[in-house]
Design an enzyme around this catalytic site. Structure first.
Site, PDB file in Angstrom:
ATOM      1  N   GLY A 156       0.843  -1.301   0.593  1.00 21.53           N
ATOM      2  CA  GLY A 156       0.110  -0.203   0.070  1.00 21.53           C
ATOM      3  C   GLY A 156       0.776   1.100   0.341  1.00 21.53           C
ATOM      4  O   GLY A 156       1.658   1.324  -0.059  1.00 21.53           O
ATOM      5  N   PHE A 157       0.484   2.679   0.391  1.00 17.56           N
ATOM      6  CA  PHE A 157       0.680   3.589   0.053  1.00 17.56           C
ATOM      7  C   PHE A 157       1.999   3.563   1.053  1.00 17.56           C
ATOM      8  O   PHE A 157       2.960   4.087   0.841  1.00 17.56           O
ATOM      9  CB  PHE A 157      -0.067   4.651  -0.241  1.00 17.56           C
ATOM     10  N   ILE A 158       1.235   4.184   2.117  1.00 21.25           N
ATOM     11  CA  ILE A 158       2.291   4.201   3.409  1.00 21.25           C
ATOM     12  C   ILE A 158       3.226   2.680   3.680  1.00 21.25           C
ATOM     13  O   ILE A 158       4.395   2.875   3.485  1.00 21.25           O
ATOM     14  CB  ILE A 158       1.745   4.094   4.586  1.00 21.25           C
ATOM     15  N   ASP A 210       0.712  -8.680   1.397  1.00 19.59           N
ATOM     16  CA  ASP A 210      -0.394  -7.863   0.491  1.00 19.59           C
ATOM     17  C   ASP A 210      -1.565  -8.944   0.127  1.00 19.59           C
ATOM     18  O   ASP A 210      -0.868  -9.145  -0.619  1.00 19.59           O
ATOM     19  CB  ASP A 210       0.092  -6.728   0.259  1.00 19.59           C
ATOM     20  N   ASN A 211      -3.060  -8.090   0.195  1.00 17.90           N
ATOM     21  CA  ASN A 211      -3.736  -9.048  -0.651  1.00 17.90           C
ATOM     22  C   ASN A 211      -3.565  -8.525  -2.372  1.00 17.90           C
ATOM     23  O   ASN A 211      -4.452  -8.705  -3.026  1.00 17.90           O
ATOM     24  CB  ASN A 211      -4.907  -9.694  -0.258  1.00 17.90           C
ATOM     25  N   GLY A 231      -3.272  -2.221  -2.186  1.00 15.74           N
ATOM     26  CA  GLY A 231      -2.113  -1.728  -2.885  1.00 15.74           C
ATOM     27  C   GLY A 231      -1.300  -2.414  -3.905  1.00 15.74           C
ATOM     28  O   GLY A 231      -2.568  -3.086  -4.885  1.00 15.74           O
ATOM     29  N   LEU A 254       0.170  -3.284   8.851  1.00 19.31           N
ATOM     30  CA  LEU A 254      -0.551  -1.480   8.520  1.00 19.31           C
ATOM     31  C   LEU A 254      -1.978  -2.275   7.587  1.00 19.31           C
ATOM     32  O   LEU A 254      -2.400  -1.546   7.110  1.00 19.31           O
ATOM     33  CB  LEU A 254      -0.171  -1.027   7.732  1.00 19.31           C
ATOM     34  N   TYR A 263     -16.486   1.681  11.008  1.00 19.40           N
ATOM     35  CA  TYR A 263     -14.765   1.671  11.624  1.00 19.40           C
ATOM     36  C   TYR A 263     -14.333   2.295  12.062  1.00 19.40           C
ATOM     37  O   TYR A 263     -13.089   1.812  12.925  1.00 19.40           O
ATOM     38  CB  TYR A 263     -14.638   2.763   9.309  1.00 19.40           C
ATOM     39  N   LYS A 312     -11.560   0.263  14.175  1.00 24.03           N
ATOM     40  CA  LYS A 312     -10.273  -0.072  14.795  1.00 24.03           C
ATOM     41  C   LYS A 312     -10.115   0.304  16.414  1.00 24.03           C
ATOM     42  O   LYS A 312      -8.423   0.184  16.705  1.00 24.03           O
ATOM     43  CB  LYS A 312      -9.657   1.739  13.579  1.00 24.03           C
TER      44      LYS A 312
END
Ligand code: UDP
Length: 322
Positions: free
Chosen positions: A10-12, A31-32, A36, A76, A149, A153
């Site tokens: 992903g981005f981060i 990562d799936n 990402g 993440l 959401y 979290k």
């Protein structure tokens, strides 16, 4: 050290992988590729310290194996982006609650230090600012996707916290405020890449609501430096930290600044929240972090201002469209 990064494409996560490798660590990425992109990591393919595994954090056996292989874990992987959460609420809840439980259980099994990424969404509608880590959460109905959401979290945070308190697992929790930079896509709602793409193609800039809501944007480079320092800081264990910028701007001003920076002919178009997201959607009117705690522990300070952030996103989007 060898680190497992869930959500590392992903981005981060991909910037974190870059930073860890640059510091002579090894990384395993799980990562799936749902949000990402392998393209975010393609430049690392031939690096001997890099391993990529395509898979899901709900796959307990796979997570078990990869956590065992690593010295530490950055978790993440999550369903992120307000737009995505509103459109796929069930998948988002499962990934964010069950997925985190799977990763935490594995970390506990092998006694591996784990950093959990939470979010400023935790604070909900608390418009006080700057928001401190111990401040109240003010939420709307759990039947609204945004608040579910936020709750998911919060469950992640609670799990990480009690694994630490009750079982002695070394966990660190961070709450990421709005993070921006190259590789972020506007496809899941994120405002800066969306506005920049719109401005570059001279399309109207889609300001949701009246545009008076405000945010603070931090460059991803500052975020990943903080993550790496925190996992290596003993006093961070069992604690939660805000990570964000304090350079506050309204969304309308942001749109105007992006038009000016890009020299675009775009105008502004105001879209009601009901149309932009779903009926009854509630936004946060203001979101500014208090960053004293992380500053005191690791000397954290943003190093990239909003103008530079916008320029870096413009450069990235221009390059991507070539
Ligand atoms: N936003 C907007 N137009 C867009 C996308 C987002 O006006 O095309 C607004 C959104 O309603 C919010 C802010 O920009 O008030 C930041 O949105 P983003 O999804 O980037 O992050 P959030 O802070 O909501 O998690």
């Amino acid at each position: 050290m060898k680190y497992l990064i869930t959500g590392g494409a992903g981005f981060i996560g991909s910037h974190l992988a870059d930073s860890l490798i640059a510091k002579n660590n090894k990384v395993i990425i799980l990562d799936n590729l749902s949000t990402g992109r392998y393209g975010n990591l393609a430049h690392l393919t031939h690096n001997p310290g890099f391993k990529f595994v395509e898979g899901n954090i709900l796959d307990e056996k796979l997570v078990d194996k990869l956590v065992d292989e690593a010295d530490g874990v950055f978790h993440l992987a999550a369903a992120v982006g307000v737009d995505l959460i509103v459109k796929k609420p069930l998948e988002s809840m499962t990934t964010n609650i069950k997925g985190s439980e799977v990763v935490l259980e594995a970390a506990h099994r092998y006694r591996k230090k784990i950093l959990i990424t939470s979010t400023s969404e935790i604070y909900g509608k608390n418009v006080n600012g700057p928001l401190k880590e111990e401040d109240d959460r003010i939420l709307g109905s759990p039947l609204k996707s945004r608040w579910s959401y936020s709750t998911a979290k919060a469950v992640d945070e609670i799990l990480a916290y009690i694994y630490c308190k009750e079982k002695g697992l070394p966990t660190v929790i961070v709450r990421l405020f709005n993070t921006v930079g190259p590789r972020q896509t506007g496809a899941y709602g994120m405002v800066i890449p969306r506005f920049v793409s719109q401005a570059l193609s001279n399309k109207d800039i889609t300001v949701y609501g009246d545009g008076k809501q405000s945010r603070c944007f931090l460059h991803v480079r500052d975020v990943v430096e903080a993550l790496v320092k925190l996992i290596n800081t003993e006093e961070a264990v069992g604690e939660v930290f805000n990570i964000g910028s304090q350079e506050e701007i309204t969304i309308k001003d942001l749109a105007e600044r992006i038009i000016k920076t890009t020299g675009s002919n775009s105008g502004l178009i105001f879209i009601p929240y009901d149309k932009a997201y779903e009926k009854g959607f509630e936004d946060m009117q203001r979101r500014v972090p208090d960053i004293k705690k992380i500053n005191k522990l690791i000397g954290f300070k943003p190093t990239v201002d909003l103008n530079e952030i916008i320029k870096s996103v413009v450069a990235h989007i221009k390059q991507d469209s070539r």
